[in-house]
Write a protein that holds these residues in place. Sequence first.
Motif, PDB file in Angstrom:
ATOM      1  N   THR A 161      39.353  63.756 -63.169  1.00  0.00           N
ATOM      2  CA  THR A 161      40.238  62.858 -63.900  1.00  0.00           C
ATOM      3  C   THR A 161      41.587  62.840 -63.199  1.00  0.00           C
ATOM      4  O   THR A 161      41.815  63.614 -62.271  1.00  0.00           O
ATOM      5  N   ILE A 191      32.811  68.884 -68.826  1.00  0.00           N
ATOM      6  CA  ILE A 191      32.297  68.145 -69.983  1.00  0.00           C
ATOM      7  C   ILE A 191      31.016  68.779 -70.509  1.00  0.00           C
ATOM      8  O   ILE A 191      30.877  69.008 -71.697  1.00  0.00           O
ATOM      9  N   ASN A 221      31.336  61.278 -81.015  1.00  0.00           N
ATOM     10  CA  ASN A 221      31.937  60.598 -79.863  1.00  0.00           C
ATOM     11  C   ASN A 221      32.582  61.615 -78.940  1.00  0.00           C
ATOM     12  O   ASN A 221      33.247  62.532 -79.389  1.00  0.00           O
ATOM     13  N   GLY A 222      32.356  61.410 -77.666  1.00  0.00           N
ATOM     14  CA  GLY A 222      33.050  62.235 -76.685  1.00  0.00           C
ATOM     15  C   GLY A 222      32.458  63.615 -76.501  1.00  0.00           C
ATOM     16  O   GLY A 222      33.017  64.450 -75.789  1.00  0.00           O
ATOM     17  N   GLY A 248      29.790  64.367 -74.945  1.00  0.00           N
ATOM     18  CA  GLY A 248      29.197  64.513 -73.619  1.00  0.00           C
ATOM     19  C   GLY A 248      27.762  64.014 -73.517  1.00  0.00           C
ATOM     20  O   GLY A 248      27.075  64.290 -72.533  1.00  0.00           O
ATOM     21  N   LYS A 249      27.328  63.246 -74.472  1.00  0.00           N
ATOM     22  CA  LYS A 249      25.944  62.758 -74.473  1.00  0.00           C
ATOM     23  C   LYS A 249      25.670  61.853 -73.278  1.00  0.00           C
ATOM     24  O   LYS A 249      24.672  62.016 -72.569  1.00  0.00           O
ATOM     25  N   SER A 250      26.567  60.887 -73.067  1.00  0.00           N
ATOM     26  CA  SER A 250      26.373  59.989 -71.914  1.00  0.00           C
ATOM     27  C   SER A 250      26.491  60.755 -70.605  1.00  0.00           C
ATOM     28  O   SER A 250      25.791  60.458 -69.636  1.00  0.00           O
ATOM     29  N   THR A 251      27.373  61.731 -70.596  1.00  0.00           N
ATOM     30  CA  THR A 251      27.525  62.540 -69.388  1.00  0.00           C
ATOM     31  C   THR A 251      26.209  63.226 -69.041  1.00  0.00           C
ATOM     32  O   THR A 251      25.805  63.279 -67.873  1.00  0.00           O
ATOM     33  N   GLN A 296      24.094  52.975 -71.972  1.00  0.00           N
ATOM     34  CA  GLN A 296      24.876  52.596 -73.149  1.00  0.00           C
ATOM     35  C   GLN A 296      25.602  51.279 -72.877  1.00  0.00           C
ATOM     36  O   GLN A 296      25.666  50.416 -73.736  1.00  0.00           O
ATOM     37  N   GLU A 304      22.159  55.573 -76.522  1.00  0.00           N
ATOM     38  CA  GLU A 304      22.658  54.701 -77.590  1.00  0.00           C
ATOM     39  C   GLU A 304      22.110  53.283 -77.484  1.00  0.00           C
ATOM     40  O   GLU A 304      22.837  52.310 -77.613  1.00  0.00           O
TER      41      GLU A 304
HETATM   42  N1  LIG Z   1      36.062  59.569 -65.658  1.00  0.00           N
HETATM   43  C1  LIG Z   1      36.477  60.257 -66.723  1.00  0.00           C
HETATM   44  N2  LIG Z   1      37.771  60.622 -66.814  1.00  0.00           N
HETATM   45  C2  LIG Z   1      38.213  61.323 -67.875  1.00  0.00           C
HETATM   46  N3  LIG Z   1      37.448  61.709 -68.892  1.00  0.00           N
HETATM   47  C3  LIG Z   1      36.159  61.372 -68.856  1.00  0.00           C
HETATM   48  C4  LIG Z   1      35.606  60.633 -67.786  1.00  0.00           C
HETATM   49  N4  LIG Z   1      34.298  60.449 -68.032  1.00  0.00           N
HETATM   50  C5  LIG Z   1      34.054  61.046 -69.199  1.00  0.00           C
HETATM   51  N5  LIG Z   1      35.156  61.595 -69.703  1.00  0.00           N
HETATM   52  C6  LIG Z   1      35.318  62.327 -70.977  1.00  0.00           C
HETATM   53  O1  LIG Z   1      34.208  63.145 -71.158  1.00  0.00           O
HETATM   54  C7  LIG Z   1      33.913  63.236 -72.536  1.00  0.00           C
HETATM   55  C8  LIG Z   1      32.458  62.962 -72.776  1.00  0.00           C
HETATM   56  O2  LIG Z   1      32.192  61.585 -72.554  1.00  0.00           O
HETATM   57  P1  LIG Z   1      30.784  60.941 -72.841  1.00  0.00           P
HETATM   58  O3  LIG Z   1      30.857  59.522 -72.484  1.00  0.00           O
HETATM   59  O4  LIG Z   1      29.747  61.752 -72.178  1.00  0.00           O
HETATM   60  O5  LIG Z   1      30.691  61.112 -74.428  1.00  0.00           O
HETATM   61  P2  LIG Z   1      29.592  60.585 -75.434  1.00  0.00           P
HETATM   62  O6  LIG Z   1      29.119  61.757 -76.189  1.00  0.00           O
HETATM   63  O7  LIG Z   1      28.589  59.770 -74.743  1.00  0.00           O
HETATM   64  O8  LIG Z   1      30.456  59.683 -76.412  1.00  0.00           O
HETATM   65  P3  LIG Z   1      30.093  58.331 -77.197  1.00  0.00           P
HETATM   66  O9  LIG Z   1      29.394  58.743 -78.443  1.00  0.00           O
HETATM   67  O10 LIG Z   1      31.411  57.723 -77.500  1.00  0.00           O
HETATM   68  O11 LIG Z   1      29.265  57.485 -76.295  1.00  0.00           O
HETATM   69  C9  LIG Z   1      34.847  62.301 -73.248  1.00  0.00           C
HETATM   70  O12 LIG Z   1      35.926  63.053 -73.760  1.00  0.00           O
HETATM   71  C10 LIG Z   1      35.320  61.399 -72.149  1.00  0.00           C
HETATM   72  O13 LIG Z   1      36.608  60.888 -72.393  1.00  0.00           O
END
Ligand SMILES: Nc1ncnc2c1ncn2[C@@H]1O[C@H](COP(=O)(O)OP(=O)(O)OP(=O)(O)O)[C@@H](O)[C@H]1O
Lengths: 410, 252
Positions: free
Chosen positions: B15, B22, B42-43, B45-48, B91, B173
């Motif tokens: 970042t 994450i 939200n946030g 880390g699921k998408s990660t 997503q 999602e």
């Molecule tokens: N490039 C990036 N720079 C900064 N933070 C990031 C970056 N990519 C992901 N994050 C952070 O990592 C965390 C996890 O993100 P992720 O998208 O995996 O969450 P999620 O569980 O899929 O959320 P959602 O339910 O909103 O889809 C979040 O806090 C997000 O802001």
Amino acid sequence: MTVAQETAPQSPMTQRPGAKGHTDSGAAFVPDQSRAERLTSYDVADFPVPGGREEDWRFTPVDRLGGLFQVEPTDESRLTFEVFAPQGVEIGEAKVGDPVFGSVLRPADRASAAAWAGAEKATLVTIPNEVELSESVRITMTGDRGSGQRPPRVNGHLIVDVGRFAKATVVLTHKGSAECATNVELRVGDGADLTFVTVQEWDDDAIHLAQNDALVGRDAKLKHVTVTLGGEIVRVCTNVRYSGPGGYANAIGVYFADAGQHQEHRLFVDHETPSCVSNVEYKGALQGDSAHTVWIGDVLIRATAEGTSTYELNRNLILTDGARADSVPNLEIETGEIIGAGHASATGRFDDEQLFYLESRGIPQDEARRLVVRGFFADIVNRIGVPEVQEHLMTAIDAELSLSIGPASV
Amino acid sequence: MATLEIRDLHVTVDTENGVKEILRGVDLTVKAGETHAIMGPNGSGKSTLAYSIAGHPKYTVTQGTVTLDGQDVLAMKVDQRARAGIFLAMQYPIEVPGVTVSNFLRTAKTAIDGEAPKLRLWVKQMKAAMAELRMDPDFADRNVNEGFSGGEKKRHEILQMELLHPKMAILDETDSGLDVDALKVVSEGVNRAAAGGDVGVLLITHYTRILRYIKPDFVHVFIEGRIVEEGGSELADRLEDEGYDRFVKVEA
Ligand SMILES: Nc1ncnc2c1ncn2[C@@H]1O[C@H](COP(=O)(O)OP(=O)(O)OP(=O)(O)O)[C@@H](O)[C@H]1O
Ligand SMILES: [Mg+2]
């Protein structure tokens, strides 16, 4: 060959590309001098030999333009000129004194004036009133370097005169090797519809400076298509004016610059007549060391041109390090009574997200890049509307891509 | 039978304010024929997690392993992972200007199978799959995801899953942004793909709504980069009633 890398730093002179590119919807760059004040003349002596600092030459490698600033006759022995004329079209010649000669074009720089002086006669393509051609007129100029020290000098002058309510497609192709300066006059009669395609597919050592002027009649339609692929230095200046209201001009272009190539496209749409439309869209790709492209899009909406609608766009895709794209949209508006005026200019690299998406479906990276580049050009290529040109162009783009990406696997 | 094994997976992202961790030690095993739901706020880390398995260049794996039938997934390039059988329904699917859906699908199918599909059969297959997902045939000629509504993008993802026959399908999602009818259509698509029992499904979701149509065998609660609780489909019902608060507090 170099392999494209999207993370490496850019040369400081390059337009800063972002992943998505930069889209500028705010005010365009406005130079000190209005485009309206730029000199035009048939006399070479009126234009000093450019040194490279002039507004209209500042991007061009003027020191590599050979003799094109001097008046020299055409080396006819090393030039092949072929014309395919479908039924309905008349092919002839025009000379000084003929009313059509110089009725559209006035040289706007020294190279154009020198070409004017060097060509005694023009090739005249006439589409009589109300005639609709069912096939394209195809004109091919091929320069032959032969055993010469330098490529042959060529001065070209083509006049396309499209009569009232006539409809035609004219494709002008430049091939081989030459030091070539050309003037093209396009007269689109009232209610007529002309598609004019100029293809620059020169060998690597060719130099080509062209001026294309179009006069679009009342309720007439012009599609001006520029395709630039080959040549060491190619500069095409396209100027559009209108002779009556309701005119529509669509200027589209595709270019692909390789290592060492300079490709410059200058557009000037002069809206003096009310209720006309112009749409300019050029897209280019660059690859290889010191590949350089320049796109200048000047649009002038004069006080008299109420009801004008104009849009211009230039997008560049930089495929490898060391390439540089300059892009300068320039909009001058002298009346508030217009329908719309917009422009966008963006220069970028491969979009990582697009590549990831394609690759995540099993498509290898090379293939994904090829898809993205073909896709980048697709919308413009599909609008050319001349199938043989489109097919040829996509094949040429694939061939270009095989230099930086590797040959197509599918 | 395919098995996806994730062991102690740690993932960071770069970042502007430096490296951010994450995923903090994810352990998960998904076998063909199983459907796993991952639920979390939200946030979390699921998408990660989904992107890391698919190999998105933005994410850096700092620790742990991911294997598919013993093969090291993390050593593979993105396209190799897909050809090994991993599929990610995104997503937020990406627009690819100038590339038509039909060209895209055919190119992907050719890449996955290692040979071009028989044209007539393929066109029939594609049309049938689109019809089942209630996608207008016109979509075949449109550019990938360009101008698609949210729901249309999701259907297009499921269309790809059905045509590409992955071993492991990760659906990030896929249910969000769908109205009830679309949700049913998409769920049916997933159930069709899973019906043969030879594909594992990792269903990432926020809401229990989709779990009425796709029955999970396992539910995992995902909080702050790791799985904090696992159970059967009854766990989803509890989450529906109680939310994530209980887990978030435990973590904090
Ligand atoms: N490039 C990036 N720079 C900064 N933070 C990031 C970056 N990519 C992901 N994050 C952070 O990592 C965390 C996890 O993100 P992720 O998208 O995996 O969450 P999620 O569980 O899929 O959320 P959602 O339910 O909103 O889809 C979040 O806090 C997000 O802001
Ligand atoms: Mg997410």
